[in-house]
Design a protein around this motif. Structure first.
Motif, short mmCIF file in Angstrom:
data_model
loop_
_atom_site.label_atom_id
_atom_site.label_comp_id
_atom_site.label_asym_id
_atom_site.label_seq_id
_atom_site.Cartn_x
_atom_site.Cartn_y
_atom_site.Cartn_z
N ASP A 150 0.69 -1.21 -0.03
CA ASP A 150 0.11 0.04 -0.03
C ASP A 150 0.80 1.32 0.01
N SER A 151 0.20 2.44 -0.01
CA SER A 151 0.99 3.65 -0.07
C SER A 151 1.83 4.13 1.09
N LEU A 152 1.51 3.41 2.13
CA LEU A 152 2.55 3.68 3.25
C LEU A 152 3.33 2.56 3.65
N VAL A 163 4.46 10.51 3.95
CA VAL A 163 4.27 9.06 4.37
C VAL A 163 4.94 8.74 5.41
N LEU A 216 2.08 5.83 13.16
CA LEU A 216 1.52 4.43 13.06
C LEU A 216 2.48 3.56 13.73
N TYR A 260 3.03 -1.02 3.59
CA TYR A 260 2.55 -2.11 4.34
C TYR A 260 2.36 -3.22 3.09
N SER A 287 -5.14 3.22 2.35
CA SER A 287 -4.33 2.40 3.83
C SER A 287 -4.99 1.16 3.88
N TRP A 313 -6.43 0.66 7.35
CA TRP A 313 -7.68 1.12 7.54
C TRP A 313 -8.66 0.09 7.02
N ARG A 364 3.81 7.41 9.26
CA ARG A 364 4.57 6.08 9.58
C ARG A 364 5.06 6.20 11.00
#
Length: 340
Positions: free
Chosen positions: A136-138, A257, A264, A140, A321, A324, A261
Motif C-alpha cells: 500500500d502507499s504507506l 508518508v 503508526l 505495508y 491504507s 484502514w 508512519r
C-alpha cells in the motif's frame, strides 16, 4: 549448459537440507542445483559432501546474511536465470517448467514466483509470498492469499492466468541473472527481511515487470530462521521497511508518508506493549531509533534509484491504507480489498 540455477542459501541448516533438498534435486532436472553456505558451523558441509554429491556448493567464510549471501552467489552464477529458493521449501514435479516458459515468452518480465503453500497446512497459503505480493502507499505489504496476519485457504481462487504483482517473495523467486546484478541485487545492509520488496521496487521503477505464475506450486515451511514472533524479526521488518520507503519513495511523497508512519509505528509499539509483547514493542522503538540514525547513509542509493526510475506510479501499489481496510473496514481477504 543449463539455463537456470536453483540457489539455496544455507546457514547451519543441516537438518533442513536433509528434509528439503531431496525434492529440489529430484524435481529440478532443468536446473543446476547450488547450495551457497553462509559459513555454517554445524555439519551442513559434511551432509552436502556425503549425501548430495551432485549438488554444487559455494562455501562462504562467514554468515553474510540473506541479502549479501545471495549477492555473492549470483555474482558467480553464469546461467541466464536464477531461482532464489529458501532452504525450507519443498518443490513439486515440474515446478520449474511454467516459470521458465513464462519468462521465455515475456522478455519484459524480470522475475516471477510460483504459488506458495504452507508446508504444514498444505491447503493454506504460506504467509511469506502466498500468491504474489502487493503494497500500500504507506509501505505495508500484503499478498493474494494473505492480508496482515490472516492467511486464506487455497481453494483455487487465484489459479489461472499469470498475474502482474509488485513483489515476489525471496522464498522462491526466479529472476533474470543479468538484471539482478545490473540493478544491484539485494541490499546487503538490510541483512534479512524486506530486502526482496526493496529489490522488486527497484525493478518496477525501472520498468521491469514481476509476475506470479500459479501453474507452478511449492510448499514453504516458513519461520525456519526466525520465528514470526521473534523480536529480532520485528526489529528488522520495521527498520528495513522504513529504509525501503526512504530509498524508493519520490521526494513529493516521502515527507508525508514518513510523518504518518512515525505515528503508526509508535501506535503499533503501544499496542504490542498492551498485549504483553514488551520485547516486540521495544524492537519497534529500536527500529525507529536506528532508522533515524542511519537513513542518510542511504542517500546515494536513493539518488541512484530516483535517477534510474522511469515509473513512479504503480497499479500494484494500493492507494488506500491497508490498515484502514483491515482494522476499520474489516477487509481480511485480498478479494475484499478489490472492492474498493
Amino acid at each position: 549448459m543449463k539455463k537456470v540455477s536453483v540457489i539455496i542459501l544455507n546457514w547451519n541448516g543441516a537438518e533442513m537440507l536433509r528434509r528439503f533438498l531431496p525434492s529440489v534435486v529430484e524435481c529440478s532436472p532443468e536446473a543446476e542445483v547450488v547450495v551457497a553456505d553462509n559459513g555454517s558451523t554445524d555439519s551442513s558441509l559434511e551432509v552436502l559432501r556425503e549425501e548430495f554429491p551432485e549438488v554444487k556448493v559455494m562455501a562462504f567464510d562467514e554468515n553474510y546474511g540473506f541479502a549479501e549471501g545471495y549477492n555473492k552467489a549470483l555474482a558467480q552464477t553464469k546461467t541466464e536465470y536464477t531461482v532464489l529458493l529458501n532452504s525450507d521449501v519443498e518443490v513439486t514435479p515440474g515446478w520449474l517448467v511454467p516459470l521458465l516458459s513464462f519468462m521465455e515468452a515475456h522478455p519484459e518480465a524480470a522475475a516471477c514466483q510460483p504459488k506458495i503453500l504452507n508446508c504444514n497446512h498444505r491447503d493454506y497459503f504460506e504467509y511469506a509470498g502466498a500468491c504474489g505480493g502487493f503494497i500500500d502507499s504507506l509501505g505495508y505489504p500484503y499478498c493474494r492469499g494473505r492480508v496482515m496476519s490472516d492467511v486464506e485457504r487455497d481453494e483455487g481462487q487465484y489459479d489461472g492466468e499469470p498475474v502482474k504483482i509488485f513483489w515476489a517473495t525471496g522464498a522462491a523467486m526466479l529472476v533474470r541473472t543479468a538484471i539482478y546484478n545490473k540493478v544491484g541485487g539485494l541490499d546487503s545492509r538490510f541483512f534479512a527481511h524486506q530486502e526482496e520488496i526493496d529489490f522488486c521496487w527497484r525493478l518496477r521503477s525501472r520498468g521491469y515487470e514481476i509476475w506470479c505464475v500459479t501453474d507452478s506450486r511449492v510448499y514453504h515451511l516458513g519461520g525456519a530462521t526466525l520465528d514470526k514472533s521473534n523480536p529480532r524479526k520485528t526489529f528488522l521488518n520495521f527498520r528495513n521497511n522504513l529504509l525501503m520507503l526512504y530509498k524508493n519513495l519520490p521526494s513529493h511523497r516521502r515527507v508525508g508518508v514518513m510523518a504518518v508512519r512515525y505515528f503508526l509505528d509508535y501506535l503499533a509499539a503501544f499496542q504490542m506493549l498492551l498485549s504483553g509483547k514488551r520485547k516486540d514493542a521495544l524492537a519497534v522503538v529500536r527500529a525507529r531509533f536506528e532508522y533515524s540514525h542511519i537513513c542518510h547513509e542511504f542517500d546515494t542509493k536513493r539518488r541512484e534509484n530516483l535517477e534510474a526510475a522511469t515509473v513512479m506510479d504503480f497499479a500494484e501499489m494500493r492507494p488506500v491504507s491497508l490498515l484502514w481496510a483491515y482494522y476499520v473496514r474489516r477487509q481480511r481477504k485480498y478479494s475484499d480489498l478489490q472492492r474498493d
